[in-house]
Design a protein around this motif. Structure first.
Motif, PDB file in Angstrom:
ATOM      1  N   GLY A  32       3.600   1.938  -4.760  1.00 53.37           N
ATOM      2  CA  GLY A  32       4.813   2.504  -4.004  1.00 53.37           C
ATOM      3  C   GLY A  32       4.097   3.911  -3.877  1.00 53.37           C
ATOM      4  O   GLY A  32       3.579   4.224  -4.065  1.00 53.37           O
ATOM      5  N   GLU A  33       5.423   4.897  -3.525  1.00 55.26           N
ATOM      6  CA  GLU A  33       5.156   6.127  -3.079  1.00 55.26           C
ATOM      7  C   GLU A  33       4.906   7.162  -4.218  1.00 55.26           C
ATOM      8  O   GLU A  33       5.366   6.551  -5.359  1.00 55.26           O
ATOM      9  CB  GLU A  33       6.048   6.842  -2.418  1.00 55.26           C
ATOM     10  CG  GLU A  33       6.311   6.085  -1.026  1.00 55.26           C
ATOM     11  CD  GLU A  33       7.327   6.881   0.095  1.00 55.26           C
ATOM     12  OE1 GLU A  33       8.349   7.714  -0.443  1.00 55.26           O
ATOM     13  OE2 GLU A  33       7.092   6.578   1.066  1.00 55.26           O
ATOM     14  N   SER A  34       4.089   8.126  -4.167  1.00 55.29           N
ATOM     15  CA  SER A  34       3.949   9.108  -5.466  1.00 55.29           C
ATOM     16  C   SER A  34       5.194   9.880  -5.644  1.00 55.29           C
ATOM     17  O   SER A  34       5.929  10.074  -4.972  1.00 55.29           O
ATOM     18  CB  SER A  34       2.984  10.101  -4.842  1.00 55.29           C
ATOM     19  OG  SER A  34       2.567  11.089  -5.566  1.00 55.29           O
ATOM     20  N   GLY A  35       5.293   9.715  -6.986  1.00 51.29           N
ATOM     21  CA  GLY A  35       6.685  10.466  -7.431  1.00 51.29           C
ATOM     22  C   GLY A  35       7.575   9.408  -7.875  1.00 51.29           C
ATOM     23  O   GLY A  35       8.899   9.769  -8.102  1.00 51.29           O
ATOM     24  N   SER A  36       7.401   8.082  -7.366  1.00 48.80           N
ATOM     25  CA  SER A  36       8.557   7.079  -7.494  1.00 48.80           C
ATOM     26  C   SER A  36       8.814   6.497  -8.848  1.00 48.80           C
ATOM     27  O   SER A  36       9.672   5.954  -9.120  1.00 48.80           O
ATOM     28  CB  SER A  36       8.218   5.799  -6.525  1.00 48.80           C
ATOM     29  OG  SER A  36       7.123   5.258  -6.910  1.00 48.80           O
ATOM     30  N   GLY A  37       7.801   6.781  -9.715  1.00 44.89           N
ATOM     31  CA  GLY A  37       8.075   6.515 -11.132  1.00 44.89           C
ATOM     32  C   GLY A  37       7.256   4.992 -11.610  1.00 44.89           C
ATOM     33  O   GLY A  37       7.287   4.587 -12.494  1.00 44.89           O
ATOM     34  N   LYS A  38       6.079   5.068 -10.977  1.00 42.37           N
ATOM     35  CA  LYS A  38       4.953   3.779 -10.963  1.00 42.37           C
ATOM     36  C   LYS A  38       4.435   3.897 -12.471  1.00 42.37           C
ATOM     37  O   LYS A  38       4.470   2.976 -13.106  1.00 42.37           O
ATOM     38  CB  LYS A  38       3.931   3.819  -9.890  1.00 42.37           C
ATOM     39  CG  LYS A  38       4.385   3.753  -8.614  1.00 42.37           C
ATOM     40  CD  LYS A  38       3.248   3.700  -7.547  1.00 42.37           C
ATOM     41  CE  LYS A  38       2.467   4.993  -7.500  1.00 42.37           C
ATOM     42  NZ  LYS A  38       3.090   6.201  -7.337  1.00 42.37           N
ATOM     43  N   SER A  39       3.911   5.109 -12.844  1.00 43.86           N
ATOM     44  CA  SER A  39       3.324   5.156 -14.011  1.00 43.86           C
ATOM     45  C   SER A  39       4.501   4.991 -15.214  1.00 43.86           C
ATOM     46  O   SER A  39       4.030   4.361 -16.334  1.00 43.86           O
ATOM     47  CB  SER A  39       2.449   6.531 -14.239  1.00 43.86           C
ATOM     48  OG  SER A  39       1.650   6.578 -13.289  1.00 43.86           O
ATOM     49  N   THR A  40       5.429   5.603 -14.966  1.00 41.61           N
ATOM     50  CA  THR A  40       6.624   5.419 -16.215  1.00 41.61           C
ATOM     51  C   THR A  40       6.933   3.802 -16.243  1.00 41.61           C
ATOM     52  O   THR A  40       7.195   3.433 -17.501  1.00 41.61           O
ATOM     53  CB  THR A  40       7.850   6.011 -15.807  1.00 41.61           C
ATOM     54  OG1 THR A  40       7.326   7.576 -15.922  1.00 41.61           O
ATOM     55  CG2 THR A  40       8.852   5.909 -16.530  1.00 41.61           C
ATOM     56  N   PHE A  41       6.907   3.137 -15.149  1.00 37.70           N
ATOM     57  CA  PHE A  41       7.319   1.662 -14.981  1.00 37.70           C
ATOM     58  C   PHE A  41       6.164   0.913 -15.696  1.00 37.70           C
ATOM     59  O   PHE A  41       6.458   0.132 -16.491  1.00 37.70           O
ATOM     60  CB  PHE A  41       7.508   1.309 -13.583  1.00 37.70           C
ATOM     61  CG  PHE A  41       7.775  -0.318 -13.674  1.00 37.70           C
ATOM     62  CD1 PHE A  41       8.961  -0.722 -13.890  1.00 37.70           C
ATOM     63  CD2 PHE A  41       6.765  -1.138 -13.455  1.00 37.70           C
ATOM     64  CE1 PHE A  41       9.192  -2.048 -13.947  1.00 37.70           C
ATOM     65  CE2 PHE A  41       6.894  -2.426 -13.357  1.00 37.70           C
ATOM     66  CZ  PHE A  41       8.342  -2.893 -13.809  1.00 37.70           C
TER      67      PHE A  41
END
Length: 184
Positions: free
Chosen positions: A45-54
């Motif tokens: 997804g886009e940077s800052g979308s919450g990928k790492s948190t997910f």
């Protein structure tokens, strides 16, 4: 003939000729085989979308844990990083860099992160459904692979709506977000 078709036929033959015990043994062997197949899940997804948190939530790990994918208020993931699932040893969750940044422009993103090596995708989007989300979904479908779309940061959207709308209705706001995701 697919592996599943062959196993189904073997089970049916075993039931017919040797009984339920033989069919159960074939089924158990096949289930053990399925449990050993590696599964590489890409979170994109886009940077800052919450990928790492997910990625961390999916693995049941707090963002502050030493085993967690790093999170931050600036672009944090600079290369595809593998994180083993703590419960399922054959599952690896990959935290991919964000698409559409100066370091990872959309037109070069797929080659840069090696999309072909992943079995399954989760597209994380926040705030609004964007062109990059559509691009990712189309490319994944072209490869004949499956993806889920995850809308992140809804709690932040609800807080903002509550602060900025005179007659805030949380249910209506959630419905608007849902409809936007479906339209996208």
């Amino acid at each position: 003939m697919s592996e599943e078709t062959k196993v189904t036929e073997d089970i049916q033959t075993a039931l017919k000729n040797n009984g339920t015990h033989a069919a159960a043994l074939i089924t158990q062997k096949y289930l053990k085989y399925l449990d050993s197949i590696p599964l590489n899940i890409a979170v994109t997804g886009e940077s800052g979308s919450g990928k790492s948190t997910f990625v961390n939530a999916f693995r049941g790990i707090d963002n502050r844990d030493d085993r967690a994918a790093p999170t931050g208020v600036v672009e944090t993931t600079m290369k595809s990083e593998a994180y083993p699932h703590p419960t399922y040893p054959n599952v690896t969750v990959w935290d991919l860099p964000g698409i559409g940044t100066t370091k990872f422009p959309a037109d070069q993103y797929l080659k840069h992160v090696g999309f072909e090596k992943f079995d399954f995708f989760i597209i994380v989007s926040s705030d609004r459904f964007r062109e990059n989300d559509v691009t990712l979904a189309q490319e994944i479908m072209k490869m004949g692979k499956t993806f889920y779309f995850v809308r992140a940061k809804i709690d932040s959207n609800l807080d903002s709506a509550k602060k900025s709308q005179k007659n805030h209705d949380e249910e209506k706001t959630l419905q608007k977000i849902k409809e936007n995701c479906i339209q996208g």
